[in-house]
Design an enzyme around this catalytic site. Structure first.
Site, PDB file in Angstrom:
ATOM      1  N   CYS A  60     -33.125  66.071  34.938  1.00 24.03           N
ATOM      2  CA  CYS A  60     -33.605  65.832  33.789  1.00 24.03           C
ATOM      3  C   CYS A  60     -34.602  66.929  33.162  1.00 24.03           C
ATOM      4  O   CYS A  60     -35.711  66.852  33.744  1.00 24.03           O
ATOM      5  CB  CYS A  60     -34.318  64.248  33.595  1.00 24.03           C
ATOM      6  N   LEU A  61     -34.103  67.964  32.578  1.00 20.31           N
ATOM      7  CA  LEU A  61     -34.692  69.084  32.129  1.00 20.31           C
ATOM      8  C   LEU A  61     -34.450  69.392  30.742  1.00 20.31           C
ATOM      9  O   LEU A  61     -33.406  69.534  30.415  1.00 20.31           O
ATOM     10  CB  LEU A  61     -34.612  70.133  33.085  1.00 20.31           C
TER      11      LEU A  61
END
Length: 142
Positions: free
Chosen positions: A67-68
């Protein structure tokens, strides 16, 4: 879920090894990231999955999804793979507990952060108290 290696949507499939910097909480680790480059790259971001298991609130343990923002909303065609990998390395050291994939891991890190802040402010408070107790505090005269 991870796509198959022969998925026609992707033109390149490779694995990157990340060795965190010295003084990182993961400094002794070696992490493998699976990278899948889509056919419309650089206009679409690659898909990246952490192959190595890791305790991190922004990496989903089930499938390794990272999750970026760089891999989603913040992606633009000027982004390089080198910058992407640097972003992943930064994420390892600076987890975003406000935008997490794993609630339990984010909660643990928030708890630790709160304890550290409490200890820090308790220490500062004691230092200020000792200054005034010993007559070394700041005094203002009107």
């Amino acid at each position: 879920d991870r796509k198959k290696e022969d998925d026609p949507k992707f033109v390149f499939f490779f694995e990157v090894t990340i060795k965190p910097d010295k003084d990182s909480i993961y400094e002794d680790g070696i992490f493998h990231v699976v990278v899948k480059i889509p056919e419309d790259y650089p206009f679409s971001p690659p898909e990246c999955f952490m192959k190595t298991r890791i305790f991190h609130p922004n990496i989903y343990e089930g499938n390794g999804h990272i999750c970026l923002n760089t891999l989603q909303k913040s992606w633009n065609a000027a982004m390089t793979l080198e910058r992407l990998f640097l972003s992943i390395m930064m994420l390892l050291d600076l987890p975003n507990v406000d935008d997490f994939l794993d609630y339990d891991k984010a909660s643990v890190l928030q708890f630790i952060e709160n304890i550290l802040m409490l200890l820090f402010w308790s220490f500062i408070g004691m230092q200020i108290f000792n200054l005034f107790k010993n007559g070394k505090g700041v005094r203002y005269e009107a």
